[in-house]
Design a protein around this motif. Structure first.
Motif, PDB file in Angstrom:
ATOM      1  N   VAL A  43       0.825  -1.220   0.000  1.00 52.35           N
ATOM      2  CA  VAL A  43       0.000   0.000   0.000  1.00 52.35           C
ATOM      3  C   VAL A  43       0.855   1.264   0.000  1.00 52.35           C
ATOM      4  N   CYS A  44       2.101   1.129   0.440  1.00 52.72           N
ATOM      5  CA  CYS A  44       2.943   2.321   0.555  1.00 52.72           C
ATOM      6  C   CYS A  44       3.535   2.767  -0.776  1.00 52.72           C
ATOM      7  N   ALA A  45       3.530   1.890  -1.779  1.00 54.10           N
ATOM      8  CA  ALA A  45       4.065   2.294  -3.080  1.00 54.10           C
ATOM      9  C   ALA A  45       3.211   3.432  -3.604  1.00 54.10           C
ATOM     10  N   GLN A  46       3.882   4.482  -4.049  1.00 53.18           N
ATOM     11  CA  GLN A  46       3.107   5.678  -4.355  1.00 53.18           C
ATOM     12  C   GLN A  46       2.978   5.965  -5.848  1.00 53.18           C
ATOM     13  N   ASP A 226      19.216 -20.384  -0.653  1.00 52.04           N
ATOM     14  CA  ASP A 226      20.271 -19.406  -0.924  1.00 52.04           C
ATOM     15  C   ASP A 226      19.708 -17.988  -1.033  1.00 52.04           C
ATOM     16  N   TYR A 227      20.594 -17.024  -0.751  1.00 54.96           N
ATOM     17  CA  TYR A 227      20.201 -15.605  -0.768  1.00 54.96           C
ATOM     18  C   TYR A 227      21.167 -14.870  -1.689  1.00 54.96           C
ATOM     19  N   ALA A 228      20.641 -14.124  -2.646  1.00 55.33           N
ATOM     20  CA  ALA A 228      21.491 -13.551  -3.693  1.00 55.33           C
ATOM     21  C   ALA A 228      21.550 -12.023  -3.640  1.00 55.33           C
ATOM     22  N   ASN A 229      22.707 -11.476  -3.945  1.00 49.47           N
ATOM     23  CA  ASN A 229      22.913 -10.028  -4.115  1.00 49.47           C
ATOM     24  C   ASN A 229      22.423  -9.201  -2.930  1.00 49.47           C
ATOM     25  N   GLY A 230      22.557  -9.767  -1.742  1.00 46.18           N
ATOM     26  CA  GLY A 230      22.056  -9.077  -0.551  1.00 46.18           C
ATOM     27  C   GLY A 230      22.618  -7.677  -0.382  1.00 46.18           C
ATOM     28  N   GLU A 231      23.827  -7.442  -0.890  1.00 44.77           N
ATOM     29  CA  GLU A 231      24.472  -6.145  -0.657  1.00 44.77           C
ATOM     30  C   GLU A 231      23.831  -4.998  -1.433  1.00 44.77           C
ATOM     31  N   PHE A 232      22.907  -5.303  -2.323  1.00 46.24           N
ATOM     32  CA  PHE A 232      22.320  -4.219  -3.117  1.00 46.24           C
ATOM     33  C   PHE A 232      21.065  -3.683  -2.443  1.00 46.24           C
ATOM     34  N   ILE A 233      21.257  -2.578  -1.772  1.00 48.76           N
ATOM     35  CA  ILE A 233      20.205  -1.941  -0.980  1.00 48.76           C
ATOM     36  C   ILE A 233      19.916  -0.583  -1.591  1.00 48.76           C
ATOM     37  N   GLN A 234      18.671  -0.350  -1.945  1.00 48.94           N
ATOM     38  CA  GLN A 234      18.344   0.943  -2.528  1.00 48.94           C
ATOM     39  C   GLN A 234      17.986   1.952  -1.443  1.00 48.94           C
ATOM     40  N   VAL A 235      18.652   3.086  -1.535  1.00 45.89           N
ATOM     41  CA  VAL A 235      18.336   4.188  -0.636  1.00 45.89           C
ATOM     42  C   VAL A 235      17.571   5.211  -1.472  1.00 45.89           C
ATOM     43  N   HIS A 236      16.362   5.500  -1.052  1.00 48.31           N
ATOM     44  CA  HIS A 236      15.535   6.440  -1.830  1.00 48.31           C
ATOM     45  C   HIS A 236      16.008   7.858  -1.543  1.00 48.31           C
ATOM     46  N   PRO A 237      16.191   8.665  -2.586  1.00 48.61           N
ATOM     47  CA  PRO A 237      16.763   9.987  -2.343  1.00 48.61           C
ATOM     48  C   PRO A 237      15.877  10.921  -1.526  1.00 48.61           C
ATOM     49  N   THR A 238      14.558  10.749  -1.642  1.00 45.21           N
ATOM     50  CA  THR A 238      13.710  11.750  -0.991  1.00 45.21           C
ATOM     51  C   THR A 238      12.740  11.115  -0.010  1.00 45.21           C
ATOM     52  N   ALA A 239      13.039  11.263   1.269  1.00 46.32           N
ATOM     53  CA  ALA A 239      12.121  10.804   2.311  1.00 46.32           C
ATOM     54  C   ALA A 239      12.008  11.901   3.355  1.00 46.32           C
ATOM     55  N   ILE A 240      10.903  11.861   4.096  1.00 43.82           N
ATOM     56  CA  ILE A 240      10.689  12.850   5.158  1.00 43.82           C
ATOM     57  C   ILE A 240      11.257  12.261   6.439  1.00 43.82           C
ATOM     58  N   LEU A 246      10.937   6.754   8.201  1.00 40.93           N
ATOM     59  CA  LEU A 246      11.327   7.743   7.200  1.00 40.93           C
ATOM     60  C   LEU A 246      10.280   7.637   6.101  1.00 40.93           C
ATOM     61  N   ARG A 247       9.393   8.616   6.064  1.00 43.71           N
ATOM     62  CA  ARG A 247       8.253   8.489   5.157  1.00 43.71           C
ATOM     63  C   ARG A 247       8.645   8.911   3.751  1.00 43.71           C
ATOM     64  N   LEU A 248       8.293   8.048   2.827  1.00 46.88           N
ATOM     65  CA  LEU A 248       8.693   8.245   1.439  1.00 46.88           C
ATOM     66  C   LEU A 248       8.033   9.486   0.829  1.00 46.88           C
ATOM     67  N   MET A 249       8.825  10.231   0.080  1.00 42.71           N
ATOM     68  CA  MET A 249       8.250  11.268  -0.764  1.00 42.71           C
ATOM     69  C   MET A 249       8.512  10.809  -2.195  1.00 42.71           C
ATOM     70  N   SER A 250       7.455  10.368  -2.836  1.00 40.78           N
ATOM     71  CA  SER A 250       7.581   9.626  -4.090  1.00 40.78           C
ATOM     72  C   SER A 250       8.359  10.381  -5.167  1.00 40.78           C
ATOM     73  N   GLU A 251       8.990   9.583  -6.019  1.00 41.08           N
ATOM     74  CA  GLU A 251       9.655  10.098  -7.205  1.00 41.08           C
ATOM     75  C   GLU A 251       8.652  10.849  -8.094  1.00 41.08           C
ATOM     76  N   SER A 252       7.375  10.526  -7.949  1.00 41.23           N
ATOM     77  CA  SER A 252       6.385  11.188  -8.800  1.00 41.23           C
ATOM     78  C   SER A 252       6.363  12.688  -8.544  1.00 41.23           C
ATOM     79  N   ALA A 253       6.785  13.115  -7.351  1.00 45.04           N
ATOM     80  CA  ALA A 253       6.865  14.560  -7.098  1.00 45.04           C
ATOM     81  C   ALA A 253       7.823  15.199  -8.101  1.00 45.04           C
ATOM     82  N   ARG A 254       8.913  14.476  -8.398  1.00 40.26           N
ATOM     83  CA  ARG A 254       9.833  14.986  -9.416  1.00 40.26           C
ATOM     84  C   ARG A 254       9.310  14.675 -10.823  1.00 40.26           C
ATOM     85  N   GLY A 255       8.625  13.526 -10.971  1.00 39.75           N
ATOM     86  CA  GLY A 255       8.043  13.171 -12.267  1.00 39.75           C
ATOM     87  C   GLY A 255       7.057  14.216 -12.744  1.00 39.75           C
ATOM     88  N   GLU A 256       6.391  14.864 -11.805  1.00 40.14           N
ATOM     89  CA  GLU A 256       5.423  15.911 -12.166  1.00 40.14           C
ATOM     90  C   GLU A 256       6.069  17.289 -12.212  1.00 40.14           C
TER      91      GLU A 256
END
Lengths: 594, 218, 250
Positions: A43-46, A226-240, A246-256
């Protein structure tokens, strides 16, 4: 004929899609979830969901979507299945549309599309700024329909503890705990699909929901998955920033059209709106003229870190930059971004339509996850399947915005029929397995509970978790330095030692959330070490994994998938080649044409 | 929960009937009653004429029972049952709509009791032959007077709020704007009935006939 | 520690549905942008009451912490609201925290809202698609309909509208505003409309739309600002029209 049975663990997008597909295949399915599935983290995907429908006449194609995804993921993803996903995406949008998702529309009544990070095309279908919620509800409704027809049975206050694996190393069901009665029970099944989502809690605070602990993935890992590529963690650039989340401020804010900037003068005292254009530093637009504010997430995150930590240009000297939508007409904001702007207003008490938002990067997504084959979402343990964020397959070293929803639905859509087919083909089903196999697993889990409840110690699980989160966020997210990673790993080991001495402040046997959290914490600590060790070993920079000491991508040595294994109660890293049969790797740059 | 539970039951019909009878015939009768009794504002004679006219309509008993007493009994009785199924929480949530909800129940009860008493004194005891003099005499009793005033205010409020409820609950006023307009309309009805009702009471109490000038000079 | 600001929180505790309820008071250290969830987490980390008595952490539901999963609805200072968006600075102290009162209690602040999901089943709150295989695009929908439907589809099933409704109580199985609003949403959709009459019929059953008494608390309490009273009015109109038509045509 034998009636097979499937279990799905996790009721987010991937789990629900898998459930629907299994039900459609005529196989009974039991759906386990910690929370009522309508409350899952999807539900949090914006922002939206990608599909190259080319509805803006820009010449977009599924091949371009495929190329953007592989390129955005810095060539670490196995290519054939990603290609299939991009080809399936338009059909997935059609399906969601048929399910009644209230996507935004054009005046002709067609779906509207917006731009998102990492692409030059309008490829992202969206329902306001709560697309994930709308998609999840559509699938939830379909599952409810199957449930009303008795094809699906839900266990919505149940947590997965472990798989039941027989002597032939084949999965025969699961062991789960009812979160109210705290009763531990085993459930037989011919195949189990895991769709247990993200791992945000490993980093203390993140954009993830409370249930996203990665505990299930870790439990499976400790049982030989087995667990693969665990080291790849995405840090979202814009959160509150916030203390609980840390509440997400969607990329759509920049998309718009939202723009990221800081005052050029670090000692700036004026309110943001009275700072003239010339004195604002739109650093993304200046550094990456082609993509501007819509560079991929890893790039934007590192740029913000550079602005704050190296250039010392953070707003008011703090770890924050402005995300500005105040120049966009109010009517557009209310129509397309209302949901996310409301979050900002509600939690900070400031209207982002009037005042630029203050944002900072936050742990957001794991590209890595349960290892699955490149065919049908099967893991290395027969009978165990995985789909959604909990597996590693679609996003390489960095995920593009609005690709996660499509990968969840696509992966779940494959896993369902594959598991059903596997179950139908089994010569001997779970019903033929002696009950001692189930009883042994149940006993093992009950003993764990008993030990936790009865032991006297000095450590509080929440205190351990807080310290743990700080270590992971500081050393294992945006910038990785080997000596820090070593230190972090050592610290996690000491936390594991301290964990042995935890003392539960709640020893009751009814709705004991402390007990459940303690169990999750143990698993989180192990998965954290998988991530940290993977990062330590990978001496290169690729996608979200960035080491200033090894600033370049090193295809000669590191164009390979990390595959962590649990051997003799220890983590072992193995590697396997990446399938690059369709697109030859090339340098990934967003400051110029690719 | 089984799907048989989705079958319509009588409670839907009864609830709709309750809502409907509040307007027709009960609300309509109240309007008629206030209108007829307003003739007291002209003169006692005019009031007696109008009364006699009404007291001598054909099929009087059938009309009284079919169009007035039974619908009222149903509306009031079922209303009490509805009240028992609700649980007011206006102290926790003091919003305007919630106040109306709560007041609608109390005014309904007051109006029901008042109307019962009113019927007993002015219809039963007089054998349906009540005159201006009877009423005026009753009004000299301060308790009677007070009960009249309270009863009129409760009935008027109940009708005004009932009209608002009716328009919302039948979906005749659906949007926020339409419901606000319906609310204003209900308020106008409630206030108008209250005022007219009080004027009528004053007329009996003080032998006051402000519209006597309408009468042709003799 | 004398100069640090304290937050006083009173929590209604109940170990299980069978146990008696009791109140416990906690004194927590104030921090900026603190919300009720942070208070409950602080208590979990150090479960000691204000008068120094050891107790257990508080059981409560929460998940997304951004008011979109619907988990953490509870009574805060007597009002139904989401704990994650209840900022301490905007609340009168001591902050009283209680479980929702209209749902079966599990423990402390945790309640069972299964009733809402069962009601969604009862009104067939879904679009009847033939299957998930590829059948092309969905029906075209005007932006106007989308703009009406989207707010309705934002319902998070938190239960606030049921909690504040005077018609929802132990004598009355009223389905509540959220479900009625979902009926409106699905009836609005071109494919969903194919089940329209069944949904309306379901709302004429026990606990159906007739139980609404127009107190309109739901629309004030809804954390997602869903036009619930408008939904109820519109669905009400559809229901009686269908009932009348059915009665006239047999």
């Amino acid at each position: 004929m034998r009636q097979p049975k499937i279990i799905v663990v996790g009721g987010g997008l991937a789990g629900l899609m898998a459930t629907i597909r299994v039900a459609e295949a005529g196989v009974p399915v039991e759906l386990f979830s910690i929370v009522p599935v309508k409350r899952s983290h999807s539900v949090c995907a914006q922002g939206g969901i990608n599909a190259a429908k080319n509805q803006k006449g820009e010449g977009d194609t599924t091949d371009k979507h495929f190329d953007d995804t592989i390129y955005g993921g810095d060539f670490l993803a196995n290519q054939p299945l990603v290609k299939r996903m991009c080809e399936a995406a338009p059909g997935i949008i059609d399906l969601l549309d048929r399910m009644g998702v209230m996507f935004n529309r054009t005046p002709e009544g067609l779906l509207d599309y917006r731009r998102f990070g990492g692409t030059l095309y309008h490829r992202t279908a969206f329902a306001g700024a709560t697309t994930g919620q709308q998609l999840l509800y559509a699938l939830d409704e379909q599952v409810r329909r199957h449930e009303a027809e008795d094809k699906v049975k839900k266990f919505e206050s149940s947590t997965f503890l472990s798989a039941v694996i027989d002597e032939g190393r084949v999965c025969r069901g699961i062991c789960a705990m009812d979160l109210r009665s705290m009763e531990v029970k085993t459930y037989a099944a011919d195949a189990v699909i895991f769709a247990t989502g993200g791992i945000g809690a490993i980093f203390g605070r993140s954009t993830n929901s409370v249930v996203c602990t990665g505990s299930a993935q870790s439990a499976l890992f400790q049982q030989g998955v087995d667990y693969a590529n665990g080291e790849f963690i995405q840090v979202h650039p814009t959160a509150i920033p916030g203390e609980d989340k840390l509440r997400l401020m969607s990329e759509s804010a920049r998309g718009e059209g939202g723009r990221v900037w800081v005052p050029r003068n670090p000692a700036e005292k004026r309110p943001p709106r009275s700072i003239p254009e010339a004195e604002r530093f739109y650093f993304l637009e200046e550094w990456y003229p082609k993509y501007g504010n819509l560079v991929p997430r890893d790039i934007a995150t590192r740029a913000i870190h550079r602005i704050v930590y190296q250039e010392k240009l953070g707003v008011d000297g703090q770890a924050a930059v402005y995300l500005d939508v105040t120049h966009i007409p109010r009517e557009t904001l209310d129509r397309k971004l209302e949901g996310i702007l409301e979050i900002y207003e509600k939690f900070l008490g400031v209207d982002p339509r009037v005042e630029p938002m203050k944002v900072f990067p936050a742990m957001h997504y794991t590209m890595g996850g349960i290892w699955v084959n490149g065919e049908d979402q099967a893991t290395n343990v027969p009978g165990i399947y995985a789909a959604g964020e909990c597996e590693y397959q679609y996003h390489g070293a960095n995920r593009l915005g609005a690709n996660s929803l499509v990968s969840c639905i696509f992966g779940g859509g494959i896993a369902g029929p594959a598991a059903a087919q596997y179950a139908k083909n089994l010569e001997k089903g779970a019903e033929s397995i002696p009950s001692v196999v189930f009883d042994a697993e149940k006993k093992r889990q009950e003993e764990k509970n008993q030990k936790l409840i009865s032991q006297d110690g000095s450590e509080n699980p929440i205190t351990i978790w807080r310290e743990f989160g700080y270590i992971m966020t500081e050393h294992v997210t945006v910038t990785r330095i080997n000596k820090n990673l070593e230190m972090a790993e050592a610290k996690i080991r000491t936390l594991q030692e301290r964990y042995k001495k935890i003392n539960l402040s709640d020893r009751t046997k009814w709705s004991n959330q402390t007990l459940n959290f303690a169990r999750e914490l143990e698993n989180m600590l192990i998965l954290a070490r998988v991530i940290t060790l993977g990062a330590l070993a990978r001496n290169e920079s690729r996608g979200a994994h960035y080491k200033p000491d090894f600033p370049d991508r090193d295809d000669a040595n590191w164009l390979k998938t990390t595959r962590a294994k649990w051997v003799n109660n220890e983590i072992q890293l193995a590697y396997e080649p990446v399938d690059i049969s369709l697109i030859r790797p090339r340098a990934r740059r967003y400051d110029a044409a690719k | 929960m089984s799907f048989t539970a989705s079958q319509p039951d009588t409670s839907y019909l009864l609830r709709k009937l309750h809502s409907f009878t509040g307007i027709l015939p009960v609300g309509a009768f109240l309007a008629e009653h206030f209108w007829s009794n307003s003739s007291a504002l002209v003169s006692p004679q005019r009031y007696n004429d109008v009364s006699q006219e009404l007291q001598t309509i054909p099929f009087r008993l059938a009309v009284e029972w079919g169009a007035i007493f039974l619908p009222m009994l149903f509306h009031g009785g079922y209303g009490i049952w509805i009240w028992l199924r609700g649980k007011s929480n206006v102290s926790d949530y003091p919003w305007a709509g919630n106040w109306l909800y709560t007041l609608q129940r109390y005014t309904g009860l007051i109006a029901f009791a008042y109307i019962g008493w009113h019927l007993y004194t002015e219809r039963w005891l007089t054998h349906g032959r009540s005159t201006y003099a009877n009423v005026a005499e009753d009004m000299q009793n301060p308790w009677y007077l007070a009960f009249f005033v309270v009863g009129i205010l409760a009935s008027s409020f109940h009708l005004g709020a009932g009209i608002w409820n009716f328009l919302c609950k039948w979906g005749l006023a659906a949007t926020v704007k339409a419901q606000q307009a319906a609310g204003r309309f209900g308020a106008v009805v409630g206030v108008t009935f209250s005022l007219v009702g009080i004027l009528i009471v004053l007329s009996f109490r003080f032998d006051w006939h402000p519209f006597s000038a309408y009468l042709p000079n003799k | 520690m004398a100069e640090t600001k304290q937050v006083i929180v009173k929590v209604k505790r109940q170990a299980s549905p069978k146990d008696p309820a009791r109140w416990e008071e906690f004194s927590l250290q104030w921090r900026p942008s603190m919300n009720v969830i942070i208070c409950l987490r602080d208590i979990a980390e150090n479960p000691v009451t204000r008068d120094g008595k050891k107790t257990t952490p508080i059981s409560y539901d929460s998940n997304c912490l951004e008011e979109i999963c619907g988990s953490c609805a509870m009574l805060i200072n007597g009002k139904a609201r989401m704990a994650c968006s209840a900022l301490v600075d905007q609340l009168e102290q001591p902050i009283r925290i209680e479980p929702l009162s209209k749902f079966p209690l599990v423990r402390d602040l945790t309640v069972d809202r299964q009733f809402m999901f069962e009601s969604l089943k009862r009104v067939k709150a879904w679009i009847p698609i033939d299957g998930t295989y590829n059948l092309g695009e969905g029906p075209r929908i005007s932006p106007e309909i989308q703009e009406k439907g989207y707010p309705l589809s934002n319902c998070i099933s938190c239960g606030s509208c049921l909690e504040v409704c005077p018609q929802v109580n132990e004598h009355n199985q009223f389905v509540g505003a959220a479900i009625i609003s979902q009926v409106r949403l699905f009836n609005m959709h071109p494919t969903g409309a194919m089940n329209k009459s069944e949904r309306l019929k379901a709302l004429m059953g026990p606990g159906g739309i007739q139980e609404c008494a127009n107190a309109q608390n739901c629309v004030h309490a809804c954390p997602k600002n869903i036009p619930l009273t408008e939904s109820i009015a519109e669905v009400n109109r559809d229901v009686w029209k269908q009932a009348l038509l059915g009665w006239l045509t047999g």
